[in-house]
Motif scaffolding. Structure first.
Motif, mmCIF file in Angstrom:
data_model
loop_
_atom_site.group_PDB
_atom_site.id
_atom_site.type_symbol
_atom_site.label_atom_id
_atom_site.label_comp_id
_atom_site.label_asym_id
_atom_site.label_seq_id
_atom_site.Cartn_x
_atom_site.Cartn_y
_atom_site.Cartn_z
ATOM 1 N N ASP A 102 22.970 31.375 11.213
ATOM 2 C CA ASP A 102 22.811 29.955 11.505
ATOM 3 C C ASP A 102 21.909 29.242 10.510
ATOM 4 N N CYS A 103 20.806 29.890 10.085
ATOM 5 C CA CYS A 103 19.894 29.192 9.179
ATOM 6 C C CYS A 103 18.956 30.170 8.503
ATOM 7 N N VAL A 104 18.283 29.682 7.452
ATOM 8 C CA VAL A 104 17.229 30.422 6.760
ATOM 9 C C VAL A 104 16.011 29.508 6.691
ATOM 10 N N ALA A 105 14.804 30.095 6.774
ATOM 11 C CA ALA A 105 13.587 29.281 6.853
ATOM 12 C C ALA A 105 12.373 30.113 6.473
ATOM 13 N N ASP A 106 11.201 29.483 6.507
ATOM 14 C CA ASP A 106 9.896 30.138 6.304
ATOM 15 C C ASP A 106 9.815 30.897 4.975
ATOM 16 N N PRO A 107 10.055 30.247 3.840
ATOM 17 C CA PRO A 107 10.065 30.978 2.569
ATOM 18 C C PRO A 107 8.661 31.277 2.040
ATOM 19 N N PHE A 108 8.477 32.491 1.534
ATOM 20 C CA PHE A 108 7.280 32.888 0.793
ATOM 21 C C PHE A 108 7.715 33.466 -0.546
ATOM 22 N N LEU A 109 7.035 33.052 -1.607
ATOM 23 C CA LEU A 109 7.342 33.509 -2.953
ATOM 24 C C LEU A 109 6.440 34.672 -3.350
ATOM 25 N N PHE A 110 6.895 35.410 -4.370
ATOM 26 C CA PHE A 110 6.035 36.378 -5.033
ATOM 27 C C PHE A 110 6.512 36.507 -6.476
ATOM 28 N N VAL A 111 5.559 36.494 -7.427
ATOM 29 C CA VAL A 111 5.868 36.614 -8.850
ATOM 30 C C VAL A 111 5.313 37.935 -9.356
ATOM 31 N N THR A 112 6.141 38.727 -10.022
ATOM 32 C CA THR A 112 5.714 40.021 -10.540
ATOM 33 C C THR A 112 5.011 39.860 -11.890
ATOM 34 N N ALA A 113 4.402 40.941 -12.352
ATOM 35 C CA ALA A 113 3.741 40.941 -13.654
ATOM 36 C C ALA A 113 4.728 40.644 -14.777
ATOM 37 N N GLU A 114 5.989 41.010 -14.570
ATOM 38 C CA GLU A 114 7.021 40.762 -15.586
ATOM 39 C C GLU A 114 7.530 39.328 -15.560
ATOM 40 N N GLY A 115 7.108 38.545 -14.576
ATOM 41 C CA GLY A 115 7.532 37.156 -14.494
ATOM 42 C C GLY A 115 8.776 36.932 -13.665
ATOM 43 N N ASP A 116 9.213 37.939 -12.916
ATOM 44 C CA ASP A 116 10.381 37.783 -12.045
ATOM 45 C C ASP A 116 9.959 37.182 -10.711
ATOM 46 N N TRP A 117 10.813 36.331 -10.158
ATOM 47 C CA TRP A 117 10.534 35.655 -8.897
ATOM 48 C C TRP A 117 11.222 36.368 -7.737
ATOM 49 N N HIS A 118 10.479 36.509 -6.638
ATOM 50 C CA HIS A 118 11.026 37.027 -5.385
ATOM 51 C C HIS A 118 10.771 36.007 -4.287
ATOM 52 N N MET A 119 11.653 35.990 -3.311
ATOM 53 C CA MET A 119 11.467 35.134 -2.146
ATOM 54 C C MET A 119 11.799 35.926 -0.885
ATOM 55 N N PHE A 120 10.915 35.830 0.100
ATOM 56 C CA PHE A 120 11.118 36.434 1.410
ATOM 57 C C PHE A 120 11.194 35.316 2.437
ATOM 58 N N PHE A 121 12.077 35.449 3.438
ATOM 59 C CA PHE A 121 12.320 34.350 4.354
ATOM 60 C C PHE A 121 12.959 34.860 5.638
ATOM 61 N N GLU A 122 12.904 34.003 6.652
ATOM 62 C CA GLU A 122 13.548 34.291 7.934
ATOM 63 C C GLU A 122 15.044 34.039 7.841
ATOM 64 N N ILE A 123 15.834 34.974 8.399
ATOM 65 C CA ILE A 123 17.273 34.773 8.592
ATOM 66 C C ILE A 123 17.519 34.733 10.094
ATOM 67 N N TYR A 124 18.111 33.652 10.569
ATOM 68 C CA TYR A 124 18.256 33.454 12.013
ATOM 69 C C TYR A 124 19.730 33.382 12.407
ATOM 70 N N THR A 125 20.093 34.156 13.437
ATOM 71 C CA THR A 125 21.419 34.104 14.050
ATOM 72 C C THR A 125 21.231 33.994 15.553
ATOM 73 N N GLN A 126 21.648 32.905 16.126
ATOM 74 C CA GLN A 126 21.325 32.585 17.517
ATOM 75 C C GLN A 126 21.843 33.613 18.509
ATOM 76 N N ASN A 127 23.088 34.011 18.399
ATOM 77 C CA ASN A 127 23.698 34.897 19.394
ATOM 78 C C ASN A 127 23.729 36.338 18.903
ATOM 79 N N ARG A 128 22.558 36.859 18.591
ATOM 80 C CA ARG A 128 22.444 38.233 18.127
ATOM 81 C C ARG A 128 21.078 38.767 18.535
ATOM 82 N N GLU A 129 20.960 40.075 18.703
ATOM 83 C CA GLU A 129 19.676 40.727 18.979
ATOM 84 C C GLU A 129 19.404 41.773 17.906
#
Length: 371
Positions: A107-134
């Motif tokens: 249904d949606c993605v939210a709450d992003p947090f970034l992280f940059v490595t020593a090599e300069g690569d970008w990472h992003m971690f975030f919530e993945i939400y699906t309403q009708n799932r456990e």
């Protein structure tokens, strides 16, 4: 339902104020999967438009900028503070529910947090939400070479609970994550600290810093005054905790908890606090009317085990939805700024505005802003 149960549900998850007519419509939607799906797809069609032509800013060379044992550093290595955040060219949203390939009908993605490595690569971690799932939500990961063009990777953390707000950082060479847990019917969820067995895909729990008596969310740790501090809120009151050891369990509560009372416009963290030489810049989501309506910036000027003082910045709110049609026109409730040598590169999230009472609240998407 008891008053306590009603409050727990309100604080744990998005809840809006509807008039009786809208409430009736939403009750009908909830009873019909087909109607609910039609409403959701209509919301996506109306609001979730990606630019036909993308015009991102020139990327910064991040190699070696974040190569320390502590990332981000405390204090941050920046020549100036961020102020008002604005879109980074015509590129947003950079991640939507449609990008997720391994968590069913997302249904949606939210709450992003970034992280940059020593090599300069970008990472992003975030919530993945699906309403009708456990569980209803897990933590996802995306990657980028320049911080503007993002590619979804995979789910990297899943438990039997709803997970969100994946606060990621490095300390003494180890990678850590503190996701927000929502236990739903089981009562207030505790805070669990994870350490990466293999960054960015494998995480193991290593400590339980907090087990609150009432629902509190979005645990946000940082270093200040030679010890660890963390802010956490319930949408009305703000709490502080501290510890000498990051991996300790049962962090010590601030003597004045809650350190802020009855401030729904700024009592739930809305992103990573930024530590400077003489103060901490903290971001709080506005839950006074609509959940996560905007983000306010506060300067914490005094923080000891006995005292807490903060004041809103003159330029606050620093994130405000523009209104109209679009992915972030109704609400924006998180910002994660990273200094790139020229300015601040920021992950943000947003939700639709016009018609959200009927089209549903699960339309969060992620964008990139500058400050």
């Amino acid at each position: 339902m008891s008053d306590d149960a009603s409050r727990d549900d309100l604080l744990a998850h998005a809840r809006y104020r509807y008039d009786s007519g809208v409430s009736t419509i939403r009750s009908v939607l909830a009873r019909s999967t087909a109607v609910e799906r039609t409403a959701w797809h209509t919301g996506e069609w109306l609001h979730m438009r990606t630019p036909a032509a993308r015009h991102p800013p020139d990327p910064a060379d991040m190699r070696g900028r974040y190569d320390g044992e502590a990332v981000p550093a405390y204090p941050v290595e920046a020549h100036r503070e961020p102020s008002v955040f604005t879109p980074a060219g015509d590129i947003n949203p950079v991640l939507t529910a449609a990008d997720v390939t391994d968590f069913g009908r997302t249904d949606c993605v939210a709450d992003p947090f970034l992280f940059v490595t020593a090599e300069g690569d970008w990472h992003m971690f975030f919530e993945i939400y699906t309403q009708n799932r456990e569980p209803t939500a897990v933590i996802g990961h995306a990657e980028s070479a320049d911080g503007y063009d993002w590619t979804y990777d995979r789910v990297v953390l899943e438990t039997d609970e709803h997970l969100s707000y994946p606060y990621v950082f490095r300390w003494e060479g180890e990678y850590y994550m503190v996701p927000d847990r929502w236990a739903k019917a089981r009562g207030p969820a505790g805070v669990t600290l994870y350490r990466a067995e293999s960054f960015p895909h494998e995480w193991e729990p290593v400590a339980d810093p907090l087990q609150p008596e009432t629902p509190r969310h979005d645990f946000s740790p940082f270093r200040w005054g030679g010890r660890w501090w963390a802010l956490i809120g319930d949408g009305t009151d703000l709490y502080a905790y501290y510890s000498d050891d990051l991996e300790a369990s049962d962090w010590t509560p601030h003597e004045g908890n809650p350190v802020v009372r009855d401030r729904p416009r700024a009592a739930r963290p809305g992103g990573r606090p930024l530590v400077f030489d003489d103060h901490v810049l903290a971001f709080y989501q506005d839950c006074a009317g609509r959940y996560g309506r905007r983000v306010h910036a506060y300067e914490i000027t005094e923080l000891t085990p006995e005292r807490y003082e903060d004041a809103e910045r003159a330029e606050s709110p620093v994130l405000d939805p523009p209104g109209g049609l679009g992915w972030n026109t109704g609400a924006m409730h998180q910002v994660d700024p990273w200094y790139d040598g020229d300015g601040w590169h920021c992950a943000v999230d947003g939700n639709l505005g016009l018609g959200y009472q009927v089209l549903g609240e699960h339309h969060w998407a992620i964008g990139i802003y500058r400050a």
